[in-house]
Design a protein around this motif. Sequence first.
Motif, PDB file in Angstrom:
ATOM      1  N   SER A  86      33.614 110.243  -2.347  1.00 37.81           N
ATOM      2  CA  SER A  86      33.976 109.236  -3.346  1.00 37.81           C
ATOM      3  C   SER A  86      33.099 109.349  -4.589  1.00 37.81           C
ATOM      4  O   SER A  86      33.575 109.196  -5.725  1.00 37.81           O
ATOM      5  CB  SER A  86      33.862 107.830  -2.750  1.00 37.81           C
TER       6      SER A  86
ATOM      7  N   VAL B  36      33.002 103.344  -7.007  1.00 33.78           N
ATOM      8  CA  VAL B  36      32.340 103.193  -5.709  1.00 33.78           C
ATOM      9  C   VAL B  36      30.910 102.750  -5.985  1.00 33.78           C
ATOM     10  O   VAL B  36      30.218 103.317  -6.825  1.00 33.78           O
ATOM     11  CB  VAL B  36      32.395 104.503  -4.892  1.00 33.78           C
TER      12      VAL B  36
ATOM     13  N   TYR C 232      33.803  99.286  -2.798  1.00 31.80           N
ATOM     14  CA  TYR C 232      34.607  99.861  -3.868  1.00 31.80           C
ATOM     15  C   TYR C 232      35.042  98.771  -4.859  1.00 31.80           C
ATOM     16  O   TYR C 232      35.064  97.580  -4.526  1.00 31.80           O
ATOM     17  CB  TYR C 232      35.895 100.486  -3.303  1.00 31.80           C
TER      18      TYR C 232
END
Length: 272
Positions: free
Chosen positions: A43, A56, A70
């Motif tokens: 991520s 993130v 997130y």
Amino acid sequence: MALGPRIGQGKTAEVFQWEHNKIIKLFRSRKLDALLEAEWKLSRTVQELKLAVPAVYGIEAVDGKKGIVYERIDGPTLTRQLSKKPWQLNKLARLMASQHFELGCRSGAGLPPQKQLLEYNITHAPQLTEGQKAAVIRYLRQLSDGGQACHGDFHPDNVMLSSKGPVIIDWTTGSCGQPIADVARTVLILEYAELPASMPRLIRTLLTVLRRKLKQEYTSAYLALSGHSLEDIRMWTLPLAAARLIEGVTGEEERRLLRLVQERISSGQPVV
């Protein structure tokens, strides 16, 4: 911080509200820490590529479990928008194609190699014999590697239509490879993926028809943008179909994918 309402769940994790503009993907067991760490790293890499993806923020522990925080994206998925406003199908198909094309123009540096991930899945597909696996892998290794950003599971449920524009979510299968292979994966899902059996029959029928039309319009729009051909997409169908067999597919989808793989191998012509 206390968890907010649960807003989603899957096999390995549950998603909860976290503050007013964030969510936390809380993994069900600490035995999944390796999976969490891999997703966290992936991520962060994707975020550095400056793509339209959720921000993130970090890893948090809650009640002995760990989760990734997130950005919360508000808005319908492309699937939901299509079911609510089917007359927008052509517009949504073009939007989906343009987002996928733009994604594939970015460097995939730092992401896992696409072909390596596919080979792993093919090797572990329980429905295939060792000979079938070897044949598919030999074919896969002949295809070019590529070096662009690929999502690995780009479909209408993973495109959200926020007030700030489309956002691509769920990057757990992100990789560095050939964008046209990523498109072939999307076409395969739109063609073969089974809708939930719990869905009302009328809705299932409607979405099946809409999805078939979406596949046609999306493919046409992507080819126009990229200059690729249908043959370029079909070159990747065999390894992608074989790799998907590890994803817990069942019923008619499993039978159709297995039949496709077996026919391509036995004919000596792996291109559909």
